[in-house]
Structure formats: structure tokens, C-alpha cells
Enzyme design. Structure first.
Site, PDB file in Angstrom:
ATOM      1  N   THR A  24       5.996  20.413  78.890  1.00 17.41           N
ATOM      2  CA  THR A  24       5.232  20.874  80.458  1.00 17.41           C
ATOM      3  C   THR A  24       4.904  22.249  80.039  1.00 17.41           C
ATOM      4  O   THR A  24       5.837  23.043  79.527  1.00 17.41           O
ATOM      5  CB  THR A  24       6.225  20.536  82.106  1.00 17.41           C
ATOM      6  OG1 THR A  24       6.334  19.172  81.479  1.00 17.41           O
ATOM      7  CG2 THR A  24       5.635  20.951  83.274  1.00 17.41           C
ATOM      8  N   ARG A  62       0.899   6.432  85.545  1.00 21.34           N
ATOM      9  CA  ARG A  62       2.179   7.386  85.923  1.00 21.34           C
ATOM     10  C   ARG A  62       2.068   8.645  86.570  1.00 21.34           C
ATOM     11  O   ARG A  62       1.423   9.367  85.554  1.00 21.34           O
ATOM     12  CB  ARG A  62       2.517   7.077  84.298  1.00 21.34           C
ATOM     13  CG  ARG A  62       4.664   8.203  84.821  1.00 21.34           C
ATOM     14  CD  ARG A  62       4.471   9.128  84.493  1.00 21.34           C
ATOM     15  NE  ARG A  62       6.175  10.060  84.499  1.00 21.34           N
ATOM     16  CZ  ARG A  62       6.115  11.252  84.104  1.00 21.34           C
ATOM     17  NH1 ARG A  62       5.526  12.621  84.011  1.00 21.34           N
ATOM     18  NH2 ARG A  62       7.237  11.410  83.814  1.00 21.34           N
ATOM     19  N   VAL A  63       2.271   9.391  87.149  1.00 20.93           N
ATOM     20  CA  VAL A  63       2.152  10.945  87.992  1.00 20.93           C
ATOM     21  C   VAL A  63       3.788  11.346  87.490  1.00 20.93           C
ATOM     22  O   VAL A  63       4.939  10.500  88.573  1.00 20.93           O
ATOM     23  CB  VAL A  63       1.693  10.300  89.685  1.00 20.93           C
ATOM     24  CG1 VAL A  63       2.123  12.323  90.101  1.00 20.93           C
ATOM     25  CG2 VAL A  63      -0.095  10.625  88.811  1.00 20.93           C
ATOM     26  N   GLY A  64       3.716  12.243  87.380  1.00 21.65           N
ATOM     27  CA  GLY A  64       5.541  12.421  87.489  1.00 21.65           C
ATOM     28  C   GLY A  64       5.431  13.730  87.986  1.00 21.65           C
ATOM     29  O   GLY A  64       4.601  14.019  90.023  1.00 21.65           O
ATOM     30  N   ASP A  65       6.371  15.031  87.949  1.00 23.92           N
ATOM     31  CA  ASP A  65       6.904  15.837  89.190  1.00 23.92           C
ATOM     32  C   ASP A  65       5.803  17.209  89.299  1.00 23.92           C
ATOM     33  O   ASP A  65       6.188  17.315  89.972  1.00 23.92           O
ATOM     34  CB  ASP A  65       8.390  16.344  88.466  1.00 23.92           C
ATOM     35  CG  ASP A  65       8.723  17.214  87.289  1.00 23.92           C
ATOM     36  OD1 ASP A  65       7.842  16.520  86.113  1.00 23.92           O
ATOM     37  OD2 ASP A  65       8.940  18.217  87.303  1.00 23.92           O
ATOM     38  N   THR A  78      10.613  21.275  83.864  1.00 22.17           N
ATOM     39  CA  THR A  78      10.283  21.202  82.518  1.00 22.17           C
ATOM     40  C   THR A  78      11.781  19.831  83.034  1.00 22.17           C
ATOM     41  O   THR A  78      11.986  19.735  83.242  1.00 22.17           O
ATOM     42  CB  THR A  78       9.964  21.697  81.575  1.00 22.17           C
ATOM     43  OG1 THR A  78      11.182  22.191  81.468  1.00 22.17           O
ATOM     44  CG2 THR A  78       8.452  22.319  82.131  1.00 22.17           C
ATOM     45  N   GLY A  79      10.686  18.241  82.437  1.00 29.43           N
ATOM     46  CA  GLY A  79      12.282  17.745  81.063  1.00 29.43           C
ATOM     47  C   GLY A  79      11.934  16.871  82.565  1.00 29.43           C
ATOM     48  O   GLY A  79      10.219  16.377  82.272  1.00 29.43           O
ATOM     49  N   GLY A 105      10.365  13.869  84.619  1.00 26.77           N
ATOM     50  CA  GLY A 105      10.039  14.627  85.686  1.00 26.77           C
ATOM     51  C   GLY A 105      10.626  13.421  87.468  1.00 26.77           C
ATOM     52  O   GLY A 105      10.653  13.665  88.214  1.00 26.77           O
TER      53      GLY A 105
HETATM   54  N1  GLY Z   1       8.124  16.932  83.779  1.00 27.08           N
HETATM   55  C1  GLY Z   1       6.824  16.912  83.565  1.00 27.08           C
HETATM   56  C2  GLY Z   1       6.980  14.919  83.801  1.00 27.08           C
HETATM   57  O1  GLY Z   1       7.661  14.086  83.721  1.00 27.08           O
HETATM   58  O2  GLY Z   1       5.602  14.612  84.041  1.00 27.08           O
END
Ligand code: GLY
Length: 340
Positions: free
Chosen positions: A193, A221-224, A244-245, A247
Site C-alpha cells: 500500500t 474484499r475491502v481493506g483498511d 500499511t500492512g 488491513g
Molecule cells: N493495508 C492494505 C490492505 O490491507 O488492504
């Protein structure tokens, strides 16, 4: 304030000339501003971006326009497999992108989730912020909105990324109908990210995060990254922070918001990032902890204070971040909770 002309000028890499109606902009609400040290901080893949954003901020650009121009470099880079064009796809081989942004002086936010075919989701998030009464659009409707706004759809799956996806799929199950690929798949799994946060000399702040999310994810899927308060957060009276990392771990602690809140309570940016990571560990389910009680994933936070102080921290040693201030662009080591 950005005008329609400014918006189009800042978006030339991604936007075709489009008929975008004029729109009212809220007034900037500015507390009596103390002088700050202009600073841009990002994840380590943002070294080129922080350099560009810092130069633009020093030249007088709005902080959000500048950092979005910074992350656009990675979004449009086909060799960066963590964002935009060339980002790793979901398990069906489809690239689905997430992004969000906040503009401190006007207290506005925009976000887009599960966006297909548009290389610069950061600019789509900003367009949602600038041109609608909403904060987040997702999926096909977000794609349609972007095209109506003048963004050009394109195939985001580069040949390299497609080959990685094919190799990943060929190694999925020994008994499936695909012959096993026995070479290395360089990227088996990623939550790459780019997050970028900035403050200018007036103490005005902005933040942006953009990603292709977790490689090989379940479609939809939607992340953070597009979650305001998780992937990034900005409060013009305190500071800005992002992540980042993994989510899924960040969403549960609202990490962007929490880091800014820790700065509000008086912690320096690095200490605030570390304290947020302690909360992440406390909120990690047992299936994701090793025998020593440590998470089996990594997560990084980046923060800048309104006065220009900055810091970053990761769960594990070895992480770095990009920063640019009056001392120039550079990579620095992040603080960490655990030695690898
Ligand atoms: N931090 C990015 C994700 O998990 O989508």
C-alpha cells in the site's frame, strides 16, 4: 481553494478533459496558525512521492493536491505491484483498488472501495470528496462515477502481474485441475500500500492512502485503506496518520484515528504509532498469534504532527519509511515492537 481548473490540472495523468459542473467549496476554517516545519511522510515505497509532494508544498500547493500527486507516481507505475496499475489482483485475477483521503483545513474526506479499471483511486476518492455530498462509493457504481467524472478506464492487470497470478493459482491445491508450478512465486501474499501525510508551514495537514489490497483476496474484499479513521486520518488541529500492512488488523483498532488521538493526548508521533501497535496486538485473535503471543503479520503506522514532528513504527524490525523536509528526501528506519 481548488477550483475546477485546479482539479483538472492536478489530474492530467488520469483524467480526460471532462465536463464537470462547478461546485461550491466550503470555507477553510483556520485556527490562529502557528508556524510549522513543512514535512511529508510516507511508507517506504513513497520516496519519489514525498520528494514531489514536498516540492509542491514549498511552492504553495495545497497539501492534499501535493500528496495525491505523490501517490499517483506509484499508482501509475506498472512495476509497483501494491497499488494502481499492475497491483496484485484478487483470486479471480481482477485488480480491485481501495483509497481514501482527508483534507485538514476544510475537514473533508473521500473514499472509494473495490474500484476496478481506474488506475488512480486516490483521485477518485478526492473527486467523491470534491463533487458529491457523500464520503464513500464502492464497486461498479464507483467505477461508473469515475468514468462520468472523466477518468479513463483501462486494464490494470499488467503481464507481470498476470503471470504472478497464474503461478499463484497453479500452486493452490495439489489435486486441482491445474498442473503445479514448482518455481518461486516472488510475491505469495502482500498487503502493500502507499500512505502519505503532509503538513505545510501554516500547519495545514492532509492524508491519503491507496492500495490494491491483499494479493489473491476474496473478490469484494475491502481493506483498511478506504476506511476513514483506519487507513488514514487527519485532524487539522493535531496531526495526520496512516497505515500499511494487514488491513484487517488495523480496521479493528481504527488505527489512523487512534494514532492521531494519541498525539492529541501529547504523545510524539513515533510513540503514538507504537501505542497504536500495542492496541493492535491486544486486539489480535489467537489464530493469528505465534507461540510467543506475537502477531503472524506485520503492520506499520506513519504519523506527522501539526508542528512538523514525524515518526513511524511497525510491529516487526526491518521496516522503513520515506520522509522529506528541509533536510531533503530520505529513507529512515521505523521503530518497532518486536525484533524479527
Ligand atoms: N493495508 C492494505 C490492505 O490491507 O488492504
Amino acid at each position: 481553494m481548488p477550483t475546477r481548473r485546479d482539479f483538472l490540472a492536478s489530474s492530467t495523468a488520469a483524467l480526460a478533459a471532462a465536463s464537470i459542473p462547478p461546485h461550491p467549496q466550503p470555507a477553510v476554517q483556520r485556527a490562529a496558525s502557528r508556524r510549522a516545519r513543512p514535512t511529508v511522510i510516507a511508507s517506504s515505497n513513497g520516496l519519489r512521492g514525498v520528494t514531489l509532494a514536498y516540492d509542491q508544498i514549498i511552492a504553495g500547493a495545497d497539501t492534499l493536491d501535493a500528496i495525491i500527486a505523490g501517490v499517483n507516481i506509484q499508482e501509475l507505475d506498472p512495476d509497483d505491484q501494491s497499488v494502481g496499475l499492475g497491483g496484485l489482483p484478487n483470486k479471480d485475477g481482477v485488480v480491485q483498488l481501495d483509497a481514501s483521503c482527508m483534507h485538514g483545513p476544510t475537514k473533508r474526506a473521500g473514499a472509494v472501495g473495490c474500484l476496478e479499471d481506474i488506475a488512480t483511486p486516490s483521485l477518485v476518492a478526492k473527486a467523491i470528496m470534491d463533487y458529491t455530498d457523500h464520503i464513500m462509493l464502492v464497486g461498479d457504481d464507483a467505477r461508473r462515477f469515475a468514468i462520468e467524472m472523466g477518468f479513463t478506464p483501462q486494464n490494470l492487470l499488467t503481464e507481470k502481474t498476470r503471470q504472478d497470478w497464474l503461478r499463484w493459482r497453479a500452486r493452490l491445491n495439489a489435486g486441482d485441475a491445474y498442473l503445479d508450478y514448482d518455481g518461486d512465486v516472488d510475491i505469495k501474499f502482500t498487503t502493500g500500500t502507499i500512505n502519505m501525510n503532509a503538513v505545510n508551514s501554516a500547519g495545514d495537514l492532509s492524508s491519503v492512502t491507496t492500495t490494491s489490497g491483499m494479493g489473491w483476496k476474496v473478490p469484494g474484499r475491502v481493506g483498511d485503506s478506504p476506511i476513514i479513521g483506519a487507513g488514514q486520518y487527519c485532524d487539522n488541529s493535531v496531526g495526520a496518520a496512516g497505515s500499511t500492512g494487514r488491513g484487517e488488523a488495523n480496521i479493528k483498532v481504527c488505527g489512523g484515528f487512534l494514532t492521531v488521538e494519541f498525539m492529541r493526548q501529547g504523545l510524539a508521533p513515533q510513540a503514538a504509532c507504537l501505542k497504536t501497535l500495542e492496541r493492535v496486538v491486544a486486539m489480535t485473535e489467537s489464530r493469528l498469534l505465534d507461540e510467543r503471543g506475537r502477531p503472524t503479520f506485520n503492520l506499520e503506522f506513519y504519523a506527522v504532527h501539526k508542528d512538523g514532528r514525524y515518526g513511524a513504527a511497525a510491529l516487526y524490525s526491518g521496516s522503513e519509511f520515506a520522509v522529506c523536509d528541509a533536510r531533503g528526501p530520505r529513507i529512515e528506519k521505523s521503530a518497532f515492537l518486536y525484533e524479527t
